[in-house]
Design a protein around this motif. Structure first.
Motif, PDB file in Angstrom:
ATOM      1  N   ILE A  88     -35.814  -5.071   1.610  1.00 54.10           N
ATOM      2  CA  ILE A  88     -36.662  -4.476   2.637  1.00 54.10           C
ATOM      3  C   ILE A  88     -36.263  -5.088   3.970  1.00 54.10           C
ATOM      4  N   LEU A  89     -36.281  -4.286   5.009  1.00 55.67           N
ATOM      5  CA  LEU A  89     -35.976  -4.767   6.348  1.00 55.67           C
ATOM      6  C   LEU A  89     -37.239  -4.616   7.185  1.00 55.67           C
ATOM      7  N   SER A  90     -37.764  -5.735   7.645  1.00 53.41           N
ATOM      8  CA  SER A  90     -38.975  -5.719   8.472  1.00 53.41           C
ATOM      9  C   SER A  90     -38.596  -5.911   9.937  1.00 53.41           C
ATOM     10  N   GLN A  91     -39.544  -5.615  10.797  1.00 51.51           N
ATOM     11  CA  GLN A  91     -39.322  -5.869  12.221  1.00 51.51           C
ATOM     12  C   GLN A  91     -38.983  -7.339  12.433  1.00 51.51           C
ATOM     13  N   LYS A  92     -39.660  -8.209  11.720  1.00 44.70           N
ATOM     14  CA  LYS A  92     -39.392  -9.647  11.854  1.00 44.70           C
ATOM     15  C   LYS A  92     -37.954  -9.980  11.469  1.00 44.70           C
ATOM     16  N   TYR A 130     -47.560  -9.905   4.546  1.00 37.95           N
ATOM     17  CA  TYR A 130     -46.884  -8.621   4.724  1.00 37.95           C
ATOM     18  C   TYR A 130     -47.788  -7.571   5.358  1.00 37.95           C
ATOM     19  N   ARG A 131     -47.188  -6.747   6.210  1.00 34.17           N
ATOM     20  CA  ARG A 131     -47.912  -5.642   6.843  1.00 34.17           C
ATOM     21  C   ARG A 131     -47.860  -4.379   6.012  1.00 34.17           C
ATOM     22  N   SER A 132     -46.878  -4.307   5.108  1.00 36.48           N
ATOM     23  CA  SER A 132     -46.757  -3.143   4.227  1.00 36.48           C
ATOM     24  C   SER A 132     -45.990  -3.542   2.970  1.00 36.48           C
ATOM     25  N   TYR A 133     -46.161  -2.740   1.943  1.00 41.07           N
ATOM     26  CA  TYR A 133     -45.480  -2.959   0.665  1.00 41.07           C
ATOM     27  C   TYR A 133     -44.784  -1.674   0.228  1.00 41.07           C
ATOM     28  N   PRO A 134     -43.594  -1.797  -0.358  1.00 42.09           N
ATOM     29  CA  PRO A 134     -43.029  -0.649  -1.059  1.00 42.09           C
ATOM     30  C   PRO A 134     -43.894  -0.391  -2.294  1.00 42.09           C
ATOM     31  N   VAL A 147     -41.754   5.221  -4.631  1.00 40.88           N
ATOM     32  CA  VAL A 147     -42.486   6.461  -4.379  1.00 40.88           C
ATOM     33  C   VAL A 147     -43.119   6.498  -2.994  1.00 40.88           C
ATOM     34  N   GLY A 148     -43.102   5.381  -2.273  1.00 42.67           N
ATOM     35  CA  GLY A 148     -43.682   5.366  -0.936  1.00 42.67           C
ATOM     36  C   GLY A 148     -43.911   3.952  -0.437  1.00 42.67           C
ATOM     37  N   MET A 149     -44.683   3.878   0.631  1.00 43.28           N
ATOM     38  CA  MET A 149     -45.059   2.595   1.235  1.00 43.28           C
ATOM     39  C   MET A 149     -46.568   2.607   1.441  1.00 43.28           C
ATOM     40  N   LEU A 150     -47.149   1.425   1.427  1.00 45.15           N
ATOM     41  CA  LEU A 150     -48.568   1.270   1.713  1.00 45.15           C
ATOM     42  C   LEU A 150     -48.708   0.212   2.792  1.00 45.15           C
ATOM     43  N   SER A 151     -49.340   0.580   3.892  1.00 43.95           N
ATOM     44  CA  SER A 151     -49.561  -0.363   4.983  1.00 43.95           C
ATOM     45  C   SER A 151     -51.007  -0.857   4.956  1.00 43.95           C
ATOM     46  N   ARG A 152     -51.262  -1.866   5.755  1.00 43.46           N
ATOM     47  CA  ARG A 152     -52.632  -2.361   5.880  1.00 43.46           C
ATOM     48  C   ARG A 152     -53.557  -1.241   6.339  1.00 43.46           C
ATOM     49  N   GLY A 164     -41.966   3.854  14.336  1.00 38.75           N
ATOM     50  CA  GLY A 164     -43.145   3.002  14.394  1.00 38.75           C
ATOM     51  C   GLY A 164     -43.415   2.265  13.095  1.00 38.75           C
ATOM     52  N   CYS A 165     -42.409   2.179  12.232  1.00 38.21           N
ATOM     53  CA  CYS A 165     -42.562   1.495  10.946  1.00 38.21           C
ATOM     54  C   CYS A 165     -42.439  -0.014  11.139  1.00 38.21           C
ATOM     55  N   SER A 166     -43.244  -0.765  10.419  1.00 42.53           N
ATOM     56  CA  SER A 166     -43.125  -2.221  10.475  1.00 42.53           C
ATOM     57  C   SER A 166     -42.053  -2.718   9.524  1.00 42.53           C
ATOM     58  N   ALA A 167     -41.672  -1.868   8.557  1.00 40.13           N
ATOM     59  CA  ALA A 167     -40.641  -2.232   7.585  1.00 40.13           C
ATOM     60  C   ALA A 167     -40.138  -0.971   6.900  1.00 40.13           C
ATOM     61  N   ALA A 168     -38.929  -1.073   6.351  1.00 40.71           N
ATOM     62  CA  ALA A 168     -38.358   0.048   5.597  1.00 40.71           C
ATOM     63  C   ALA A 168     -37.633  -0.473   4.369  1.00 40.71           C
ATOM     64  N   PRO A 169     -37.802   0.190   3.238  1.00 40.21           N
ATOM     65  CA  PRO A 169     -37.067  -0.196   2.034  1.00 40.21           C
ATOM     66  C   PRO A 169     -35.573   0.057   2.217  1.00 40.21           C
ATOM     67  N   VAL A 170     -34.775  -0.794   1.598  1.00 35.63           N
ATOM     68  CA  VAL A 170     -33.319  -0.642   1.604  1.00 35.63           C
ATOM     69  C   VAL A 170     -32.920  -0.221   0.193  1.00 35.63           C
ATOM     70  N   LEU A 171     -32.250   0.936   0.099  1.00 39.49           N
ATOM     71  CA  LEU A 171     -31.898   1.517  -1.191  1.00 39.49           C
ATOM     72  C   LEU A 171     -30.397   1.611  -1.366  1.00 39.49           C
ATOM     73  N   ASP A 172     -29.952   1.511  -2.632  1.00 39.42           N
ATOM     74  CA  ASP A 172     -28.541   1.752  -2.908  1.00 39.42           C
ATOM     75  C   ASP A 172     -28.315   3.262  -3.046  1.00 39.42           C
ATOM     76  N   ARG A 173     -27.096   3.655  -3.350  1.00 38.35           N
ATOM     77  CA  ARG A 173     -26.753   5.084  -3.435  1.00 38.35           C
ATOM     78  C   ARG A 173     -27.529   5.826  -4.514  1.00 38.35           C
ATOM     79  N   ASP A 174     -27.984   5.096  -5.528  1.00 43.11           N
ATOM     80  CA  ASP A 174     -28.738   5.708  -6.621  1.00 43.11           C
ATOM     81  C   ASP A 174     -30.250   5.682  -6.383  1.00 43.11           C
ATOM     82  N   GLY A 175     -30.659   5.158  -5.230  1.00 45.87           N
ATOM     83  CA  GLY A 175     -32.079   5.099  -4.909  1.00 45.87           C
ATOM     84  C   GLY A 175     -32.798   3.872  -5.418  1.00 45.87           C
TER      85      GLY A 175
END
Length: 130
Positions: free
Chosen positions: A50-54, A102-106, A114-119, A34-45
């Motif tokens: 970011i990949l959004s539903q849009k 944006y609906r959310s921010y890393p 450290v996380g995400m913040l949504s509206r 149910g996420c509107s977006a997810a951060p995209v990380l490399d192997r080191d974090g």
């Protein structure tokens, strides 16, 4: 009144993606969580994008036309990521949400995700303050 930061209201333990993940799998994970977006990380974090539903609609439409999913997250993610620092106060964060679509921010702290913040998270913060 003391400054109230978004650190108290961000979501930890969030869905993250890798750039080489197939798009079909990424879309499925966004839908399942149910996420509107997810951060995209490399192997080191490190935060790469970011990949959004849009962002997923181009791949989804392509799958409808060609009857197969192709591409990876790297092909569709937004590479210029806007983030919020965990020490941002809730008023400044609300102003960012008003100014941007944006609906959310890393959320980062000392350059690390450290996380995400949504509206909804931020509205809950205002409700919690009375």
């Amino acid at each position: 009144m003391a400054e109230i930061t978004i650190r108290r209201f961000l979501r930890e333990g969030i869905l993250t993606l890798t750039p080489d993940l197939p798009m079909r799998d990424a879309v499925a994970q966004l839908v399942e969580t149910g996420c509107s977006a997810a951060p995209v990380l490399d192997r080191d974090g490190a935060l790469l994008g970011i990949l959004s539903q849009k962002d997923c609609f181009k791949a989804a439409l392509s799958s409808a036309y060609y009857q197969r999913w192709s591409d990876t997250v790297a092909d569709h993610m937004t590479r210029e990521v806007e983030s919020l620092d965990a020490d941002t106060d809730i008023v400044a964060a609300a102003e960012r949400f008003l100014a941007e679509p944006y609906r959310s921010y890393p959320v980062t702290s000392d350059g690390a995700l450290v996380g995400m913040l949504s509206r909804a998270d931020l509205l809950a913060a205002f409700l919690a303050q009375g």
